[in-house]
Design a protein around this motif. Structure first.
Motif, PDB file in Angstrom:
ATOM      1  N   ILE A   5       0.967  -1.105  -0.184  1.00 32.18           N
ATOM      2  CA  ILE A   5      -0.063   0.009  -0.058  1.00 32.18           C
ATOM      3  C   ILE A   5       0.787   1.268  -0.060  1.00 32.18           C
ATOM      4  O   ILE A   5       1.829   1.266   0.743  1.00 32.18           O
ATOM      5  CB  ILE A   5      -1.011  -0.119   1.115  1.00 32.18           C
ATOM      6  N   VAL A   6       0.703   2.126  -0.848  1.00 30.13           N
ATOM      7  CA  VAL A   6       1.303   3.531  -0.818  1.00 30.13           C
ATOM      8  C   VAL A   6       0.744   4.194   0.234  1.00 30.13           C
ATOM      9  O   VAL A   6      -0.322   4.687   0.412  1.00 30.13           O
ATOM     10  CB  VAL A   6       0.872   4.168  -2.201  1.00 30.13           C
ATOM     11  N   LYS A   7       1.705   4.687   1.077  1.00 29.10           N
ATOM     12  CA  LYS A   7       1.299   5.547   2.304  1.00 29.10           C
ATOM     13  C   LYS A   7       1.535   6.845   2.178  1.00 29.10           C
ATOM     14  O   LYS A   7       1.026   7.719   2.856  1.00 29.10           O
ATOM     15  CB  LYS A   7       2.129   4.844   3.657  1.00 29.10           C
ATOM     16  N   ASN A   8       2.386   7.253   1.313  1.00 27.76           N
ATOM     17  CA  ASN A   8       2.935   8.960   1.344  1.00 27.76           C
ATOM     18  C   ASN A   8       3.731   8.851  -0.092  1.00 27.76           C
ATOM     19  O   ASN A   8       4.460   8.151  -0.253  1.00 27.76           O
ATOM     20  CB  ASN A   8       3.774   9.065   2.636  1.00 27.76           C
ATOM     21  N   ILE A   9       3.542  10.021  -0.412  1.00 32.21           N
ATOM     22  CA  ILE A   9       4.321  10.455  -1.739  1.00 32.21           C
ATOM     23  C   ILE A   9       4.911  11.793  -1.467  1.00 32.21           C
ATOM     24  O   ILE A   9       3.958  12.770  -1.169  1.00 32.21           O
ATOM     25  CB  ILE A   9       3.714  10.442  -3.015  1.00 32.21           C
ATOM     26  N   TYR A  10       6.351  12.172  -1.871  1.00 37.06           N
ATOM     27  CA  TYR A  10       6.667  13.599  -1.565  1.00 37.06           C
ATOM     28  C   TYR A  10       8.101  13.549  -2.401  1.00 37.06           C
ATOM     29  O   TYR A  10       8.307  12.525  -2.749  1.00 37.06           O
ATOM     30  CB  TYR A  10       6.706  13.944   0.109  1.00 37.06           C
ATOM     31  N   PHE A  11       8.469  14.946  -2.262  1.00 33.30           N
ATOM     32  CA  PHE A  11       9.678  15.168  -3.246  1.00 33.30           C
ATOM     33  C   PHE A  11      10.660  15.402  -1.891  1.00 33.30           C
ATOM     34  O   PHE A  11      10.458  16.432  -1.328  1.00 33.30           O
ATOM     35  CB  PHE A  11       9.562  16.267  -4.139  1.00 33.30           C
ATOM     36  N   ASP A  12      11.853  14.860  -2.046  1.00 34.64           N
ATOM     37  CA  ASP A  12      12.907  15.232  -1.161  1.00 34.64           C
ATOM     38  C   ASP A  12      13.868  16.168  -1.821  1.00 34.64           C
ATOM     39  O   ASP A  12      14.713  15.666  -2.714  1.00 34.64           O
ATOM     40  CB  ASP A  12      13.695  14.055  -0.720  1.00 34.64           C
ATOM     41  N   SER A  13      14.013  17.299  -1.598  1.00 34.36           N
ATOM     42  CA  SER A  13      14.849  18.248  -2.345  1.00 34.36           C
ATOM     43  C   SER A  13      16.281  17.986  -2.073  1.00 34.36           C
ATOM     44  O   SER A  13      17.241  18.114  -2.797  1.00 34.36           O
ATOM     45  CB  SER A  13      14.304  19.712  -1.845  1.00 34.36           C
ATOM     46  N   LYS A  14      16.755  17.768  -0.792  1.00 34.11           N
ATOM     47  CA  LYS A  14      17.949  17.460  -0.532  1.00 34.11           C
ATOM     48  C   LYS A  14      18.472  16.295  -1.679  1.00 34.11           C
ATOM     49  O   LYS A  14      19.727  16.198  -1.878  1.00 34.11           O
ATOM     50  CB  LYS A  14      18.094  17.151   0.877  1.00 34.11           C
ATOM     51  N   LYS A  15      17.914  15.119  -1.599  1.00 38.16           N
ATOM     52  CA  LYS A  15      18.272  13.986  -2.526  1.00 38.16           C
ATOM     53  C   LYS A  15      17.798  14.070  -3.932  1.00 38.16           C
ATOM     54  O   LYS A  15      18.250  13.522  -4.842  1.00 38.16           O
ATOM     55  CB  LYS A  15      17.624  12.767  -1.932  1.00 38.16           C
ATOM     56  N   ASN A  16      17.084  15.137  -4.289  1.00 37.01           N
ATOM     57  CA  ASN A  16      16.448  15.336  -5.494  1.00 37.01           C
ATOM     58  C   ASN A  16      15.939  14.025  -6.154  1.00 37.01           C
ATOM     59  O   ASN A  16      15.965  13.551  -7.156  1.00 37.01           O
ATOM     60  CB  ASN A  16      17.608  15.571  -6.694  1.00 37.01           C
ATOM     61  N   MET A  17      14.946  13.535  -5.278  1.00 44.67           N
ATOM     62  CA  MET A  17      14.150  12.295  -5.334  1.00 44.67           C
ATOM     63  C   MET A  17      12.889  12.656  -4.961  1.00 44.67           C
ATOM     64  O   MET A  17      12.418  13.163  -4.050  1.00 44.67           O
ATOM     65  CB  MET A  17      14.826  11.438  -4.542  1.00 44.67           C
ATOM     66  N   HIS A  18      11.935  11.653  -5.822  1.00 43.99           N
ATOM     67  CA  HIS A  18      10.643  11.680  -5.588  1.00 43.99           C
ATOM     68  C   HIS A  18      10.527  10.464  -4.534  1.00 43.99           C
ATOM     69  O   HIS A  18      11.006   9.238  -5.067  1.00 43.99           O
ATOM     70  CB  HIS A  18       9.742  11.495  -6.911  1.00 43.99           C
ATOM     71  N   ILE A  19       9.793  10.334  -3.434  1.00 51.51           N
ATOM     72  CA  ILE A  19       9.761   9.201  -2.438  1.00 51.51           C
ATOM     73  C   ILE A  19       8.597   8.686  -2.518  1.00 51.51           C
ATOM     74  O   ILE A  19       7.425   9.402  -2.303  1.00 51.51           O
ATOM     75  CB  ILE A  19      10.219   9.564  -1.220  1.00 51.51           C
ATOM     76  N   VAL A  20       8.469   7.454  -2.622  1.00 56.13           N
ATOM     77  CA  VAL A  20       6.965   6.757  -2.624  1.00 56.13           C
ATOM     78  C   VAL A  20       7.094   5.679  -1.196  1.00 56.13           C
ATOM     79  O   VAL A  20       8.124   4.867  -1.333  1.00 56.13           O
ATOM     80  CB  VAL A  20       6.808   5.776  -3.648  1.00 56.13           C
ATOM     81  N   GLU A  21       6.491   6.161  -0.439  1.00 58.06           N
ATOM     82  CA  GLU A  21       6.581   5.062   0.892  1.00 58.06           C
ATOM     83  C   GLU A  21       5.472   4.259   0.714  1.00 58.06           C
ATOM     84  O   GLU A  21       4.334   4.445   0.778  1.00 58.06           O
ATOM     85  CB  GLU A  21       6.392   6.097   2.158  1.00 58.06           C
ATOM     86  N   MET A  22       5.907   3.089   1.084  1.00 61.66           N
ATOM     87  CA  MET A  22       4.879   1.646   0.851  1.00 61.66           C
ATOM     88  C   MET A  22       5.154   0.925   2.178  1.00 61.66           C
ATOM     89  O   MET A  22       6.196   0.778   2.819  1.00 61.66           O
ATOM     90  CB  MET A  22       5.224   1.041  -0.211  1.00 61.66           C
ATOM     91  N   GLU A  23       4.074   0.030   2.252  1.00 58.62           N
ATOM     92  CA  GLU A  23       3.943  -1.068   3.381  1.00 58.62           C
ATOM     93  C   GLU A  23       3.474  -2.048   2.883  1.00 58.62           C
ATOM     94  O   GLU A  23       2.705  -1.964   2.018  1.00 58.62           O
ATOM     95  CB  GLU A  23       3.318  -0.464   4.740  1.00 58.62           C
TER      96      GLU A  23
END
Length: 161
Positions: A143-161
């Protein structure tokens, strides 16, 4: 040859995915946090939305080291999309492969050694140890729990469980 040897380096075919899956499915453990850099095919084929269930239809590898997955996402796949997987049932591929490779190296060193074969085994051992890889079984649903952009890593982050 051990079935896990099929996972070294290149992608494995569907038949071997099933064989590897049969081997790992009863050897799973909960891992707190794992990481995966997504390929362009994965980014385009999965619709990532918060609370959406995603089914991975093939064995999917994750690393316990974020920098490994970030490098794959940024440099190899050029997607800059990182999955952060929490509390998943996975197979510890690295530990299993390290045991297999160390046994093969011991066998090679005890006999008449083929330097090329021995060097390849050592190279694979270093790669497996460095990548700290875990395998998510076929048809694992997350399940996708959260999606955000991490500007320090220059990455789109998809948190899943």
């Amino acid at each position: 040859m051990h079935i896990l040897m099929q996972c070294l380096g290149n992608k494995i075919n569907d038949f071997n995915h099933k064989r590897v899956n049969d081997y790992i499915k009863d050897k799973l453990e909960i891992k707190d946090v794992l990481f995966r850099g997504l390929t362009i095919e994965e980014v385009l084929s999965y619709k990532f939305e918060v609370n959406r269930r995603i089914k991975f239809k093939r064995i999917t590898s994750f690393s316990s080291e974020s920098h490994i997955a970030e490098t794959f996402a940024a440099e190899r796949y050029m997607t800059n999309v990182l999955v952060v997987l929490k509390n998943a049932n996975v197979f510890d591929y690295s530990t299993a492969m390290i045991d297999i490779l160390e046994n093969l190296i011991a066998i090679e060193e005890s006999g008449q050694t083929d330097d090329d074969k021995l060097n390849k085994l050592y190279d694979n051992l270093c790669m497996v140890d460095y990548e700290r890889e875990f395998l998510l079984p076929i048809n694992s649903e997350l399940i996708v729990k959260n999606i955000y952009f991490d500007s320090k890593k220059n990455m789109h982050i998809v948190e899943m469980e």
